[in-house]
Design a protein around this motif. Structure first.
Motif, PDB file in Angstrom:
ATOM      1  N   HIS A  32       0.810  -1.216   0.000  1.00  0.00           N
ATOM      2  CA  HIS A  32       0.000   0.000   0.000  1.00  0.00           C
ATOM      3  C   HIS A  32       0.850   1.275   0.000  1.00  0.00           C
ATOM      4  O   HIS A  32       0.310   2.367   0.158  1.00  0.00           O
ATOM      5  N   ALA A  34       3.697   4.283  -0.996  1.00  0.00           N
ATOM      6  CA  ALA A  34       4.390   5.115  -1.974  1.00  0.00           C
ATOM      7  C   ALA A  34       5.750   5.446  -1.379  1.00  0.00           C
ATOM      8  O   ALA A  34       5.843   5.849  -0.211  1.00  0.00           O
ATOM      9  N   VAL A  36       8.866   7.952  -1.607  1.00  0.00           N
ATOM     10  CA  VAL A  36       8.987   9.327  -2.077  1.00  0.00           C
ATOM     11  C   VAL A  36      10.358   9.880  -1.712  1.00  0.00           C
ATOM     12  O   VAL A  36      10.816   9.726  -0.573  1.00  0.00           O
ATOM     13  N   VAL A  43       7.789  10.822  -6.549  1.00  0.00           N
ATOM     14  CA  VAL A  43       7.381   9.474  -6.188  1.00  0.00           C
ATOM     15  C   VAL A  43       8.288   8.496  -6.929  1.00  0.00           C
ATOM     16  O   VAL A  43       8.375   8.518  -8.160  1.00  0.00           O
ATOM     17  N   ALA A  45       8.183   5.028  -6.347  1.00  0.00           N
ATOM     18  CA  ALA A  45       7.432   3.792  -6.604  1.00  0.00           C
ATOM     19  C   ALA A  45       6.137   3.846  -5.818  1.00  0.00           C
ATOM     20  O   ALA A  45       6.081   4.429  -4.741  1.00  0.00           O
ATOM     21  N   GLU A  46       5.096   3.214  -6.369  1.00  0.00           N
ATOM     22  CA  GLU A  46       3.820   3.083  -5.666  1.00  0.00           C
ATOM     23  C   GLU A  46       3.385   1.633  -5.705  1.00  0.00           C
ATOM     24  O   GLU A  46       3.277   1.044  -6.773  1.00  0.00           O
ATOM     25  N   ALA A  51       7.716  -1.066  -5.826  1.00  0.00           N
ATOM     26  CA  ALA A  51       8.795  -0.849  -4.860  1.00  0.00           C
ATOM     27  C   ALA A  51       9.892  -1.893  -5.048  1.00  0.00           C
ATOM     28  O   ALA A  51      11.087  -1.554  -5.068  1.00  0.00           O
ATOM     29  N   HIS A  54      11.802  -1.135  -8.127  1.00  0.00           N
ATOM     30  CA  HIS A  54      12.687  -0.005  -7.858  1.00  0.00           C
ATOM     31  C   HIS A  54      13.952  -0.474  -7.136  1.00  0.00           C
ATOM     32  O   HIS A  54      15.071  -0.153  -7.553  1.00  0.00           O
ATOM     33  N   GLU A 125       3.092   5.617   3.098  1.00  0.00           N
ATOM     34  CA  GLU A 125       4.042   6.543   2.466  1.00  0.00           C
ATOM     35  C   GLU A 125       5.323   6.572   3.262  1.00  0.00           C
ATOM     36  O   GLU A 125       5.301   6.623   4.488  1.00  0.00           O
ATOM     37  N   ARG A 127       8.893   8.821   3.075  1.00  0.00           N
ATOM     38  CA  ARG A 127       9.747   9.869   2.509  1.00  0.00           C
ATOM     39  C   ARG A 127      11.158   9.648   3.032  1.00  0.00           C
ATOM     40  O   ARG A 127      11.380   9.589   4.228  1.00  0.00           O
TER      41      ARG A 127
END
Length: 144
Positions: A32, A34, A36, A43, A45-46, A51, A54, A125, A127
């Motif tokens: 689920h 992202a 970032v 972004v 990968a989502e 992911a 990536h 998410e 970051r």
């Protein structure tokens, strides 16, 4: 288990899977999420499959089938509000390869958002902020 511990464990499970290059587990843990770039907001990968693709494209896998790393996640600052949580934490990545002695290769911060989905805390998410870098030549396929 309380919500803070459950959320924090998600971070540790992701680190453990990364170190083992356990892509099947990573795909599930990041289903689920992202990913970032913290500075640019881009972004990367989502979703779990993206992911994993990536990571496969940027991280070197060594002859033992792992990244030869230890991702250490520390200083989690957790805020839970009903079914959503935020965690600011620090990471330090150590690596030892056939060519390089044990050393710190990167240190930075994660700003994570988790959501309770079907009763389970899931990363939605992450970051990444890379604050300090060392010799990443045996870790990444590109220069950071």
């Amino acid at each position: 288990m309380d919500n803070v511990a459950a959320c924090t464990n998600v971070l540790f499970e992701i680190a453990e899977a990364m170190d083992a290059a356990a892509y099947d587990i990573l795909e599930s843990l990041l289903e689920h999420a992202a990913l970032v770039d913290g500075l640019s907001g881009s972004v990367l990968a989502e979703g779990g499959a993206a992911a994993v693709a990536h990571f496969r494209s940027i991280v070197k896998v060594h002859p033992d089938g792992t990244w030869r790393t230890k991702h250490v996640t520390t200083n989690p600052i957790v805020a839970v509000n009903d079914d959503e949580a935020t965690i600011r934490s620090m990471y330090t990545v150590f690596q030892q390869t056939e060519r390089l002695p044990l050393q710190t290769i990167i240190a930075g911060r994660y700003h994570d958002t988790l959501r309770r989905i079907d009763g389970t805390w899931r990363l939605v998410e992450r970051r990444y902020f890379a604050d300090l870098t060392g010799d990443l030549s045996d870790h990444l396929t590109f220069d950071l």
